[in-house]
Enzyme design. Sequence first.
Site, PDB file in Angstrom:
ATOM      1  N   GLU A   1      40.828  46.871  50.369  1.00  0.00           N
ATOM      2  CA  GLU A   1      41.898  45.885  50.272  1.00  0.00           C
ATOM      3  C   GLU A   1      41.610  44.853  49.168  1.00  0.00           C
ATOM      4  O   GLU A   1      42.473  44.513  48.377  1.00  0.00           O
ATOM      5  CB  GLU A   1      42.011  45.173  51.630  1.00  0.00           C
ATOM      6  CG  GLU A   1      42.983  44.016  51.665  1.00  0.00           C
ATOM      7  CD  GLU A   1      44.341  44.450  52.163  1.00  0.00           C
ATOM      8  OE1 GLU A   1      44.373  45.291  53.069  1.00  0.00           O
ATOM      9  OE2 GLU A   1      45.349  43.948  51.635  1.00  0.00           O
ATOM     10  N   ASP A   2      40.381  44.368  49.124  1.00  0.00           N
ATOM     11  CA  ASP A   2      40.094  43.182  48.307  1.00  0.00           C
ATOM     12  C   ASP A   2      39.236  43.415  47.076  1.00  0.00           C
ATOM     13  O   ASP A   2      38.963  42.477  46.335  1.00  0.00           O
ATOM     14  CB  ASP A   2      39.381  42.116  49.174  1.00  0.00           C
ATOM     15  CG  ASP A   2      40.276  41.637  50.303  1.00  0.00           C
ATOM     16  OD1 ASP A   2      41.502  41.747  50.160  1.00  0.00           O
ATOM     17  OD2 ASP A   2      39.742  41.179  51.326  1.00  0.00           O
TER      18      ASP A   2
END
Length: 714
Positions: free
Chosen positions: A76-77
Amino acid sequence: MIRITDILDRVSSYNSEADLDLVERAYVYSARIHEGQVRLSGEPYLSHPLEVAGLLTKLKLDPVSVAAGLLHDTLEDTKATMEDLTRLFGPSVSHIVEGVTKLGGLAFRSYEDRQAESIRKMILAMADDIRVILIKLCDRLHNMRTLQFQTEKKQLKIAQETLDIYAPLASRLGIHWMKIELEDIAFMYLFPHQYREIASHVTKKKEEQQEYINTVRKIIETKLAEAHLPCEVQGRHKHLYSIYQKIMNQRVDFQEVYDILAFRIILDTVPQCYQAIGVIHSIWKPIPKRFKDFIGIPKPNMYQSLHTTVIGPFGERVEIQIRTREMDHIANDGIAAHWQYKEKGHFDEKTGAAFAWLRKLVEEQKDIKDPDEFMESVQIQLFPDEVYVFTPQGDVLALPRGSTPVDFAYAIHTEVGHQCAGAKVDGRMVPLKYELKTGQRIEIVTSPNHQPSRDWLSFVKTAKARSRVRQHIKAKERKQSLALGREMCDKLLRKYHATLNKYLKSGEMEKATRELGYKTIDDLIAGVGYGKVTPLQIARYLLPRAEVEDEKETIVTRIKERIRGKKPKSGILVKGMDDILVRFGKCCNPLPGDPVVGYITRGQGVTAHRTSCPHALNMDPERRIELEWSPGAEEVYPVRIHVLCEDRMGLLAGITGAISEGEANILDASVKTRADQRADCYFTIAVSGADHLENVIKLVKNIKHVIKVARLAA
Ligand code: MN
C-alpha cells in the site's frame, strides 16, 4: 517500541522449530523499504509493523503470519510489488499481504446496523486466508491504541468502524481480549462523557471491591476444595463498554449494575465444571433463567463455559463463569488458539461443526509438502453460499453465490430489474448472465423501454428476480392475448353484423363465459388469444342457431390436415409466450429453421413471415413480435419449388422419384413445356423444415438434365 529480538524470542518460545530467518528477513526488508516514513505520532513508520507483529506473537501465530505482519503495509505505502514479496518471502506471505491490502482498499459508505453484518461478512469472505483477518485485526488494534494522533473527525470515523465492524469480528473469531480492548478504546472516543463517568465509578469502587473480590473468592475456593475440586478463581471487572451497554439496554442506573464484577472458575475437566456449578448453586441462590450451558451447546465461535448469576453473600448479583483451562484459552484467543494447536502438531478433537473447515484444513495439511499446495489449503471460504457486492453508493448487498447483475438489479428495486438493459462491474460492461464475485462494485444500466425477457429465468439465482420476471411475462402475455382475442372475436362477429361490444352490454357474453367454464369475460377473451378457445366456439353461444357455419380454414391448415389426417399444432411459438395462435404469411411461406418474425394482424392473430420477406419489412414495427420455432415439433409444411429441366421422356418420373427419396410428399404438381425444348415444373411438397427442403433440392439437382431448382416464395 517493541524490538525485533523480542518478537523472535516470543516466536521461538511457542514454536521451537519456527523459521526465524523468514521473520528476520521480513523485518530487514520492511525497515529498509519504510525508511524515511514517519507516523503521525512522529515515530518511525517501522514501529507500526513491528507492533502489529508483536500482537501476532501474542496470538502465538506462525512465522508466515508474523512475517506478513511486518510487511503488511508495504504494498500500500511503498514501492514494493507483489512480485517482490513472492520472490523474497514466498507465495503464502505475499498472498496474505495482498489480502490485507485489499481489505484496506474497501470503502464502505456507512456502518449502520442494516449494513454492518453484510460488511463483516464481506470482509470475512474477501479474506480467503484466516490469517489475513488476524493481521487486519492486529493492525486495527495498534491503530486504535495510537488514535490520539489523528484528527477528531478521523478519530470518530475509525472508532465507529471499529465498534461496528472490527470488535464484532474479533468476537466472532473468539478473540475476547481483543474485542474488549477495541470496544473500550472506541467507546472512549465515541462517548467520552459516558466513558469518563463509568471509568471514575469503577476506579472509585476499586478498593472496596478488591476486598469484596477476596471475600467471594475465598468462599468459592473453600467450598470447592471441600468437594475435592481443585480450581483457580479469577475475580474481574467487566469492561467499561459492556457496563455501558448494560446501562443502556436494561435502562438501569449505574448503582444498580452490580454485576460489574464477575467471577471465573477454572477447573481441569468437564465433569468438574458441572460439579462446581452444583456447589455454587447450593451456596448461593441462582437467579432464574440466568443459567446457560455453553459447554453442552457451544457458541458458533467455539466459546464454551457454564454461565450463572446468583444472589451473592451480601444480597448482590454475582455473575459466574465456569470452564476448563482449555476452554478459557479458546475463550480468550478464539480461532487463533486453534492455529496454535496446529503449530504444536496436534489438534483439539472437540472442535465444533462451525469450525469444522478449520479442523479439516489442519488435518489435510499433514500430507502437504508443496508450499503452494499448502497456501491453497489455507484458503478458506467462510460463506461458501453467498457473495457480497457493492452498490454504486458503497452499500453492501448479500446475494446467493452465482447471482447475476439481473439478481442485483431486482434486489435494488423491482423497476430497476424490469428496466435492466446492461451492467457494469468495476466500471466494465458485462453480459447480464455474468456471475458476480465478492467485493465487486455493480452498476445497472437501465432503459425505460426495456422489458424482462424469458431468457432471464434460465440464469437468475434469487427467488425475488425469478418471481418478478415471471409476473411480468405473465402480465404481458395476458395483455397481448386479451388484445388479440378481442380482435379475433370482433372479426368473426362482424361477419354476422354484430360486435363484441353489443354482447358485452347485453350480458350474453357473460352467459357464454359461464357456459364455457371461464371465470371472467376477460379470461375467456384472453383464452381466444392464447388459442385455448376459438371465436367460433364463443359465437355459437351468442348467435342464433345454424347461422354459424364453420370458420374458413387457412390453406395451410387444410393441406396439413390432408397430409396428417389430424389437426396440427402450429409448430411456431411467440417468443416468451405459450399457445398464441400463429398463421403463416402466404407471401413468403416460412419453414422451420428459417429466421422468422411475427406481426400482430387485425383479426388474424399473429402472422409469421421470413425475416427477409419484403412484405414483412414494410410492416408497422409497433406490431412486430419475436417468434421462435418450437423445438422438435413434428409438423410438415407446404412449400413450392420450381424445377427447370430439359424436356425429356421419363424425366418427370425421375424428379418425383427423387422427391419421394427425400421423404417429401408431393401435394401438387404442374408442368409447362417451353419453346426451347425445356420444361418448367412446379411442385408443392410437404417438408419438415428448411434443412429437409435443402436435402430434397439437392437430390433433384443431382438428376441428369435438371438445370435449376429453386424454392418459391409462394
Ligand atoms: Mn497498518
